[in-house]
Design an enzyme around this catalytic site. Structure first.
Site, mmCIF file in Angstrom:
data_model
loop_
_atom_site.group_PDB
_atom_site.id
_atom_site.type_symbol
_atom_site.label_atom_id
_atom_site.label_comp_id
_atom_site.label_asym_id
_atom_site.label_seq_id
_atom_site.Cartn_x
_atom_site.Cartn_y
_atom_site.Cartn_z
ATOM 1 N N HIS A 135 45.164 35.109 38.639
ATOM 2 C CA HIS A 135 44.622 35.922 39.627
ATOM 3 C C HIS A 135 45.087 37.418 39.451
ATOM 4 O O HIS A 135 45.903 37.520 38.536
ATOM 5 C CB HIS A 135 44.794 35.374 40.877
ATOM 6 N N ASP A 165 41.682 43.101 39.756
ATOM 7 C CA ASP A 165 40.419 42.482 40.257
ATOM 8 C C ASP A 165 39.224 43.911 40.245
ATOM 9 O O ASP A 165 38.440 43.547 39.616
ATOM 10 C CB ASP A 165 40.373 41.963 41.595
#
Length: 395
Positions: A135, A165
Site C-alpha cells: 500500500h 497512491d
C-alpha cells in the site's frame, strides 16, 4: 454555456477510456481524464462479487459503469471487443492477472495497435517486488522518500496516502496517458505504460535527490530547513486551538514575520543560526499561542510574511480566496470537492455535477455504443456475464 457544449469543447473530448475498477489510484486517474472531457467507462465486477471498497468508489465523477465478469471467458471476450473501440485501457491488477485472463497487452495491442494500455501498480511490472502486495506507505518507504518525512526524534511519518497512491500513482499515470495520446497523434500507434507508484513518487522527489549537495538535508530527519527543523518553516498553535503555517524562508519575508510577531530583528540570533533554531521555535510558539487564528490572519494577511491559516476542509471551502476563484464545487447531492486543476483558459475542465454511477447502471447503454446488438446483450445477461442495475431498487 451548456454542459453538452462544454463537453465537446473540453481538452480530452472524444477520448474513450476503459477503467478497470480498483482501489484509490486508478479511480483518481480515470476521474482526472473524465474531468477534462474523456468518456470514461468504469468496468466493474458484478455487484455480488464486488468488495465494499469498490461499492464505495468515491472518485467516480463523470464516469459510467458497466458490470462485467472478466473471470468468465465470455466476459474477457467482451472486454476484448470493447478495447477495439477504446483509446485507453487502465488496469490496476496485480502482476500477471490480465495475462491469465487472456487480456495482456500483447493480445489487446495486436487487435488494436492504437490502444494505450496503462498498468498502474505499486512496484511496477518487473523487479523483485513486482508480485508483492503493498500500500501507499510501503511504496513511499521503498522509494526512499519516507525516510525524509517526520519530526526530530520521531519515526518516519507517512502523510496519509496522498504521495504514492495519488501523486506518484494516479496523477503520474494520467500524465503518462496524455503524453502517449499526444505521441499517438504523430505515430498512430499506442503503447504500454508501466506506471509504478514507487517510481512515480521517487520521480516526484527529484528535488530532494538533486539538492543533496546544497546542504539542505545534511542534518538528521526533522532538523533541516524544510522538514520542521527551522522555526520559520513550521506550524504553530493559536490560542483558540487552531494553527498557523509559517514559510518565511527568504530574509525579506523573515523580517516581515518577525515584525508581525512584535519582535525586534536586531535583538535576535541570525535567521540561519542552526544552533538557535530550537530556542527560536519555543519563542515563536509562545507568541503564536497568545492570539486566535483570526487575529493572526488580520495581522499577516496583507503582508509578505508567508504566514497562512491551517484551514479545515470546511474552512477551506468557505475561504474568501477560494470563493473568488470558485476553487471548490458542489454536485447535485450538495457534496463539496475541489474543482479540477489546472485551469485551462480555452478548454477548462467542466466536471459533472451528477451523482456517481451505480455498479452496472450503464451496462446496456455502453455495450450498444460499442457495437453490441440487443440480442448479444440479452444473451450475456441471461448467462450472468453482465449485470444491469435496477435503478428502482435504489430509490
Amino acid at each position: 454555456r451548456s454542459t453538452a457544449a462544454a463537453a465537446v469543447a473540453m481538452a480530452l473530448s472524444g477520448v474513450r477510456v476503459l477503467e478497470l475498477a480498483g482501489l484509490a489510484p486508478v479511480p483518481l486517474c480515470g476521474m482526472i481524464l473524465a474531468d477534462f472531457g474523456a468518456q470514461v467507462v468504469r468496468v466493474d465486477r458484478l455487484s455480488r462479487s464486488a468488495s465494499a471498497f469498490e461499492q464505495g468508489d468515491v472518485q467516480a465523477r463523470g464516469k459510467r459503469s458497466l458490470a462485467l465478469d472478466l473471470k468468465r471467458p465470455q466476459g474477457a471476450a467482451v472486454l476484448r471487443r470493447l478495447c477495439l473501440g477504446a483509446d485507453v485501457l487502465i488496469e490496476p491488477f496485480r502482476h500477471g492477472v490480465m495475462e491469465r485472463l487472456g487480456l495482456g497487452p500483447e493480445v489487446l495491442l495486436q487487435e488494436n495497435p492504437r490502444l494505450i494500455y496503462a498498468r498502474l501498480t505499486g512496484f511496477g511490472q518487473t523487479g523483485k517486488y513486482a508480485k508483492s502486495a503493498g500500500h501507499d506507505i510501503n511504496y513511499l518507504a521503498v522509494s526512499g522518500v519516507l525516510s525524509k518525512l517526520g519530526r526530530k526524534d520521531e519515526n518516519p511519518y507517512a502523510p496519509v496516502n496522498l504521495l504514492a497512491d495519488f501523486a506518484g500513482g494516479g496523477v503520474m499515470c494520467a500524465l503518462g496517458i496524455v503524453t502517449a495520446l499526444f505521441e499517438r497523434a504523430r505515430s498512430g500507434r499506442g503503447q504500454v505504460i508501466d506506471a509504478s507508484m514507487v517510481e512515480g513518487v521517487a520521480y516526484l522527489s527529484s528535488f530532494l535527490w538533486k539538492s543533496q549537495n546544497l546542504g539542505l538535508w545534511s542534518q538528521p530527519r526533522g532538523e533541516n530547513l524544510l522538514d520542521s527543523g527551522a522555526p520559520f518553516y513550521e506550524t504553530y498553535r493559536t490560542s483558540d486551538g487552531k494553527f498557523m503555517a509559517v514559510g518565511a524562508i527568504e530574509p525579506k519575508f523573515y523580517s516581515q514575520l518577525i515584525k508581525g510577531l512584535g519582535l525586534n530583528l536586531g535583538e535576535l540570533p541570525a535567521q540561519m543560526s542552526f544552533s538557535d533554531w530550537p530556542e527560536m521555535k519555543k519563542k515563536f510558539a509562545s507568541i503564536f499561542a497568545q492570539k486566535t487564528q483570526a487575529e493572526w490572519c488580520s495581522i499577516f494577511d496583507s503582508t509578505d510574511a508567508c504566514v497562512t491559516p491551517v484551514l479545515s476542509f470546511d474552512d477551506a471551502a468557505s475561504h474568501q480566496h477560494h470563493k473568488e476563484r470558485n476553487s471548490f464545487i458542489k454536485n447535485d447531492q450538495g457534496e463539496i470537492s475541489p474543482r479540477p486543476a489546472p485551469v485551462l483558459s480555452r478548454t477548462p475542465a467542466v466536471p459533472s455535477c451528477k451523482r456517481d454511477p451505480f455498479i452496472g447502471e450503464h451496462t446496456e447503454e455502453v455495450l450498444l455504443e460499442y457495437g453490441f446488438t440487443k440480442q448479444e446483450i440479452a444473451k450475456l445477461h441471461s448467462d450472468e456475464v453482465i449485470e444491469f442495475k435496477n435503478l428502482k431498487a435504489n430509490l
